[in-house]
Structures are given as C-alpha cells and as structure tokens.
Design a protein around this motif. Structure first.
Motif, PDB file in Angstrom:
ATOM      1  N   VAL A  42       1.222  -1.601   0.067  1.00  0.00           N
ATOM      2  CA  VAL A  42       0.543   0.136   0.096  1.00  0.00           C
ATOM      3  C   VAL A  42       0.943   1.247   0.223  1.00  0.00           C
ATOM      4  O   VAL A  42       0.684   2.262  -0.844  1.00  0.00           O
ATOM      5  N   HIS A  43       2.522   1.043   0.650  1.00  0.00           N
ATOM      6  CA  HIS A  43       2.778   2.278   0.350  1.00  0.00           C
ATOM      7  C   HIS A  43       3.410   2.535  -1.069  1.00  0.00           C
ATOM      8  O   HIS A  43       2.957   3.715  -1.412  1.00  0.00           O
ATOM      9  N   ALA A  48       2.362   5.746  -5.623  1.00  0.00           N
ATOM     10  CA  ALA A  48       2.282   6.278  -6.970  1.00  0.00           C
ATOM     11  C   ALA A  48       1.245   7.098  -7.068  1.00  0.00           C
ATOM     12  O   ALA A  48       1.400   7.827  -8.580  1.00  0.00           O
ATOM     13  N   ARG A  49       0.011   6.716  -6.843  1.00  0.00           N
ATOM     14  CA  ARG A  49      -0.738   7.680  -6.591  1.00  0.00           C
ATOM     15  C   ARG A  49      -0.708   9.542  -6.573  1.00  0.00           C
ATOM     16  O   ARG A  49      -1.221  10.253  -6.503  1.00  0.00           O
ATOM     17  N   LEU A  50       0.636   9.442  -5.857  1.00  0.00           N
ATOM     18  CA  LEU A  50       1.329  11.078  -5.786  1.00  0.00           C
ATOM     19  C   LEU A  50       1.880  11.754  -7.031  1.00  0.00           C
ATOM     20  O   LEU A  50       2.287  12.510  -6.720  1.00  0.00           O
ATOM     21  N   GLU A  97       4.487   5.179 -17.069  1.00  0.00           N
ATOM     22  CA  GLU A  97       4.932   6.123 -16.616  1.00  0.00           C
ATOM     23  C   GLU A  97       6.161   5.492 -15.810  1.00  0.00           C
ATOM     24  O   GLU A  97       7.560   6.017 -15.853  1.00  0.00           O
ATOM     25  N   ILE A  98       6.053   5.183 -14.976  1.00  0.00           N
ATOM     26  CA  ILE A  98       6.585   4.291 -13.518  1.00  0.00           C
ATOM     27  C   ILE A  98       7.382   3.310 -13.769  1.00  0.00           C
ATOM     28  O   ILE A  98       8.108   1.926 -14.788  1.00  0.00           O
ATOM     29  N   GLU A  99       8.552   3.540 -13.287  1.00  0.00           N
ATOM     30  CA  GLU A  99      10.198   2.605 -13.422  1.00  0.00           C
ATOM     31  C   GLU A  99       9.870   2.058 -12.380  1.00  0.00           C
ATOM     32  O   GLU A  99      10.602   2.769 -11.306  1.00  0.00           O
TER      33      GLU A  99
END
Length: 665
Positions: A42-43, A48-50, A97-99
């Motif tokens: 959940v972290h 990621a949503r931040l 786009e997350i790496e």
C-alpha cells in the motif's frame, strides 16, 4: 474507446496541496521500499498515486491466503505469485510511466548498495522479524545520508519514526548492536510505540506468538501507515513542513481515537524505555518459555555456568543428518565441556561408516567455537583416543581471551537452514565464490557445477538417485522415522512442510508411508515421478550452482571427517551471511562409495545394479580430479524457507552421568 495516459491529467487533483512545480519534482524522485507485504504494497500504490515515478522494490515472498486480511496485492488471482511482480503490475496500471527496479531476493548485504543507489527516500516495510535486514538497511541509509521513514501497523493505528541524515540513527535509537533476536524484538516493540496506545484492546493475547513469528494485523492499520508515510514522503522530498525525527515519534490509534507524541532522548537508553524493556522482556520470556522451551535464551538450568549455557544455546543449532542431533552435552566445569557423540550407521543406510555423522560432529564443534567467541572464550577440542569411533567423546576446554573478537559468523548460526524448494538461478558472483572458498580453508577446494548444461546433468543424476531412495525398504525406514507430519517446525525431525512438494503429493506420501507394503504398492501403481520431480529435478535446475567440497588429502578416519564438518559449517554459515541458501545432496557420494567398495546396502538385488549405473553417471560430474569429495549440495539466493527443522532445548540435550542418562535418544 482507447484512452492514452497523461501524467498531468492523472495527478491534476493533487494540485492545490502541491504546486504544479512540486508535482514535477515528485515525478522525478526515486523511492526504495523494502518489503511488499501489509504496508509495503500500500506504500507503493499510495506513492504512485502521489505521482512519484521511480521505485526500487525488494521482496522475496509470494502471496498466500493468510495475506488476504491486510495486503493490497493478495487476491485469489495472485496466490503463489511473487509479491514484487504483482505490485509492480498494479503500480504500472496506475502510471504506465513508472520505472520499478525489482529486487526479487529481498535486501541483503550483497545488494544493499544497489538497492539504495540514487534513492531520495527509503521506506521501511520489512517484516517485523527481519532484524538483520532492517539493521543493515538503516545502517546503509545512514552511511549514504538517505532519509528513512518507518510506520508500524499496530492494532488499528500507526506509529511513525523518521531517521534523517545528521540526526539520530536507527542504531542509536534502538540500541540493537549484536543482541540476540529476542532482545532485538523487545527493544523494537518498545522503541516503535512508547505510548502503547494499541495494547489495551488486544482480545486474544495468545495470537501474539514470537516463537512462531506471527501476530495479529488489520488492513486499517496498514492503510493508516500508508497515509502517514505518504505525507512524510511529500514533506521530505519537497523539503517543506516540519518533519519530526527520532528521538521524536508519533502514534495514532483509530480504535481509541487517541494521538500521542513521544520524545525519548537517547532512544532505548532513556530511563522510561529501560524500564519498559525490562518489563516487556520478562513478559516475553515467560510467554516463550510456556510456548516452547527450545527457544529460551536465559540460563534456566541453575547448575550450568551462564557462559556455558549461552554457548550451548547457540551450539545446539548445528546441522545434523535428518535433524538427529547426534550428541549430548556434559558440563564438567565452568571451563570444561564434554560432547558425547554417536553415529547412526547401525540403523541408517545413509550413514555409511558413520562418516556423515562425523561431519555433523565437526559442524557442532565449529559452532561451539564460534559461540564461545561471543563470550570472549577460546575453545580447544580434543577427541579421546580411547573412546569408540561409533560413540566418540570430545573434550572442549575454554580459556578467556580478552583480545578475541566475536566471530562474524555468529549471526548466521540460528538463521542457517535447508532450502529444499527452488531458488534463484542467478549465477554466483566471483566475490561470493571467493568468500566460500576462503571459508573452507586451504585444505579443501570447491568444484562448482554451474550453467544450464552441467546443472541439467546433475538434475538427472539427482532425479535418478531419488528413485533409488524411494524404492529401497532400508531408506523407507529412515524416512518413516524422521518425517514430522502436519508440521512447519520440528524440534527433532524434518517437518513435512519443508520437504518441497505440493499438498496433493504430500497427502499421498503420508498415506503411503504407513507401511512399506503400502508404499511399494503405490510406487508400482503410480510410480515415483511426482516427488522426484518436485524434490530433485526442479530444485536441481532452480539454483545458482551445485558444489562439491573436496579434501586435498584422502580422509583416513574420524578426525578427517570431523575436520571436514568444521569446514562445511564455516561454508554454510558464510553463504547464509551472503543471503544464500543451501540444500545437501549427499546420496551420489554415499552410494558411489557403496558401489566402489562392493558393499551391500539393501535386500533388493536389483537396486545394486541401479546404484552401479548411478555411480557411473556421477563419475564425470563429481570424481573429476585427484581430490576427494566429502560433501555435495546446491545453493542459491531466494526466499528463506517458511518451514524448517528446529532443535531440542539445551535441557533435553544434557548428558548427566549421575542419572545414568544415555547420550543416544
């Protein structure tokens, strides 16, 4: 209708609480998260949503049904899937786009620098009991000046601690040092939440079981931890807002609607913490003593000098074939211990000439020496020449040496275990091989069997050897005696959950092993391919390498095999320190020797011919030079085994001549 991803639009609702410029700063930050369980998953999704787009994620575990109550990635569709891969998919579904760089072996000394390279913030989400990994990770953060935050899910709330560069470090706050794991657990509980807001509403106290490393949890606590950590991450990464750092802490409990801020100068050195540690320590040790005397770490036996007791408490974790623990301890004086050992050649087909037992004896003696170093004692050992080779006596004498440093292998003694399930196929690095060769010493060499082709040949050898094992009545008697059914832990046998087979195969094995007649009938009807495939073929391929430890001089008798056991234990503890795991593979060596010496080992004549063919198959893999194989196994990185053999408590391993107690069980 196809919708393309747009970063600014996806995170536009963050604007107001952050500026557009700050959102772009967050976009380019890199966060490392160790642990993908209740809080780690959940972290990741919260950050990621931040709008953070760069992550390092470390976790070696897979999802199971017992994770469903609190872990965001745990669903029926993800059972048995690696947590890190599932969570990475979920995060990429939020932001393509997350790496994410995944560390599927978890964090360990070998990969910590890579895990923290280029990181702007470390978020701790390790399991409560991952003491070594947590201690090493926070120490590396302090060294690299990386801010670190941890929020513990306690009851139905969260407890926050931050460790910032230049401020109080994790070690300065918790004061762990080289303490035993139980003491680290006590200090961790006290230090995390000094206010203890969660304690009054625990309705089933026995659900907290330190012996089995489990405790109750709630999703509400995990969600609150993520909210707290997400907020702290925003403040730290953007450099705005007041960030409370250790020795300051915060705990909020939703069940009691209470918030507590704590300030403990000196951390666990603070007088209040010292008092709480003493009280909690007494309570925990009482709980452990009632639940399982085998893991007590206080000198409960009044007639044993405390230093000797502490040595034995650690030494009892030495490995032995099938967890037989083929020794008993006689405490003669504060500086004198006698080990009454015995081999199992009379009733164990695998204990050829007692040599495997003698290797175990060497592992024990090496462990005693390592344990003694923690007490500032140097151990010297002499085997009594007049004692029978089948039941030798070893005199160990201890001398105080103020210049003796504790062995670096101490922390690995209790963690060392057998991993029978598949491991990572990542090849061993040169530095790992060098460390393992140094561990065995100059009298031994290590042959590495690595690469797909050689491993496949070894896998076939192990698969064929397994058929010999499973169709031999003499081996059946051993297996029947040493398997502890319906167990994940066993003090004196091998738990069935550690065998490395699926549930259906395990049920069939348990049903068949009621008698040799039933087992041989099942072998004839169904064959032996299922257990051989799962316990031998697949694990032999799913590893970094197989190894053969060879003596440069042919072993002549018990003393040489005991010495080989000392080398083996240093090897095993060293690979444990490196974050690796191992499984012994001794049957090719044992049955090849039966064949070479023309000795009978079974009442089934056809099996002698099968053994002869296996010896021929083993020769080009194992007997390739002028050296003398003494031990063989496979090793690799990967998750720690969830089931393992434990040990009898010290009290049950004592030899007392005044009571006539026998050294053999």
């Amino acid at each position: 209708m196809s919708i393309s991803f747009n970063y600014e639009k996806a995170f536009s609702r963050n604007i107001g609480w952050v500026t557009p410029q700050e959102q772009q700063i967050l976009r380019n930050k890199r966060v490392a998260i160790a642990g993908g369980g209740g809080v780690g998953g959940v972290h990741l999704l919260t950050l990621a949503r931040l709008g953070i787009t760069k992550f390092h994620l470390a976790d070696f575990d897979s999802f199971d049904i017992h994770n469903f109550n609190r872990q965001v990635g745990a669903m029926m569709s993800t059972v048995d899937q690696p947590k890190s891969e599932v969570l990475a998919r979920m995060a990429r579904d939020i932001n393509p786009e997350i790496e994410i760089k995944i560390f599927p072996e978890g964090v360990n000394q070998g990969n910590l620098r890579e895990f923290l390279a280029g990181v702007d913030l470390y978020v701790d989400a390790l399991d409560f009991f991952a003491f070594d990994a947590r201690q090493q990770t926070f120490a590396m953060c302090a060294e690299l000046r990386i801010p670190a935050t941890t929020a513990a899910p306690l009851g139905m709330g969260a407890a926050l601690l931050n460790f910032l560069p230049g401020g109080m470090s994790f070690e300065e706050y918790f004061q762990w040092g080289d303490l035993p794991e139980l003491d680290k657990a006590i200090r961790f509980v006290v230090g995390l939440a000094p206010a203890g807001l969660h304690r009054p509403y625990l309705v089933v106290p026995e659900a907290v079981n330190f012996a089995e490393r489990r405790g109750p949890s709630t999703m509400m606590a995990c969600q609150m931890c993520a909210g707290v950590v997400g907020t702290e991450a925003l403040k730290i990464l953007l450099g705005r807002g007041k960030v409370l750092a250790a020795p300051h802490g915060v705990q909020f409990d939703a069940y009691r609607n209470k918030l507590a801020r704590t300030w403990r100068p000196g951390g666990n050195r603070h007088p209040l913490h010292r008092l709480m540690i003493a009280i909690a320590g007494k309570q925990m040790r009482s709980m452990l003593a009632a639940a399982t005397p085998a893991i007590r770490n206080d000198a409960a036996s009044k007639d044993i000098p405390p230093a000797i007791y502490r040595i034995l408490e650690l030494a009892r974790w030495a490995p032995s074939g099938d967890n037989t623990q083929c020794w008993r301890f006689e405490v003669v004086a504060a500086d004198h211990l006698v080990v009454h050992a015995y081999d199992t050649r009379a009733d164990t087909v695998y204990d050829l000439d007692g040599h495997p037992s003698q290797i175990s004896m060497g592992a024990l003696l090496e462990t005693i020496s390592i344990a003694a170093s923690a007490q500032g004692l140097r151990a010297s050992c002499t085997r009594r020449a007049d004692s029978p080779v089948e039941s030798p006596l070893f005199d160990l004498r201890f001398t105080h040496d103020p210049g003796l440093a504790p062995s670096p292998l101490l922390d690995a003694v209790e963690k060392r275990s057998v991993q029978r399930r598949p491991m990572s196929t990542r090849p061993l690095r040169d530095d790992e091989k060098q460390a393992l060769q140094a561990a065995v010493g100059p009298d031994y060499v290590i042959d590495w069997i690595e690469g797909f082709g050689p491993k496949l040949k070894t896998a076939r050898l192990m698969f064929n050897n397994a058929k010999l094992r499973l169709t031999m009545p003499e081996a059946y008697e051993v297996h029947r005696r040493i398997i502890h059914w319906n167990a994940t832990r066993s003090p004196d046998r091998v738990p069935d959950q550690a065998l490395g087979v699926d549930k259906m195969t395990l049920k069939l094995m348990k049903w068949a092993m009621v008698s040799w007649k039933r087992l041989s009938t099942m072998n004839a009807v169904m064959g032996t391919w299922a257990p051989r495939l799962q316990m031998d073929l697949v694990p032999s391929l799913a590893c970094a390498a197989h190894f053969v430890i060879k003596a440069k001089r042919a072993p002549q008798g018990i003393d040489d095999y005991v010495e080989a056991g000392c080398a083996l234990q240093r090897f095993w503890l060293t690979l444990t320190r490196l974050g690796l795991f191992m499984q012994p593979e001794m049957t090719p060596l044992i049955f090849s020797k039966y064949v070479r010496e023309g000795r009978s080992f079974t009442s089934v004549p056809a099996l002698h011919e099968r053994a002869r063919r296996l010896a021929q198959e083993a020769a080009p893999l194992i007997f390739t030079d002028q050296f003398f194989p003494v031990y063989m196994g496979r090793l690799g990185a990967g998750p720690a085994p969830t089931a393992r053999s434990e040990r009898l408590p010290v009290e049950q391993l004592l030899y007392r001549p005044d009571t006539g107690a026998s050294p053999a069980p």
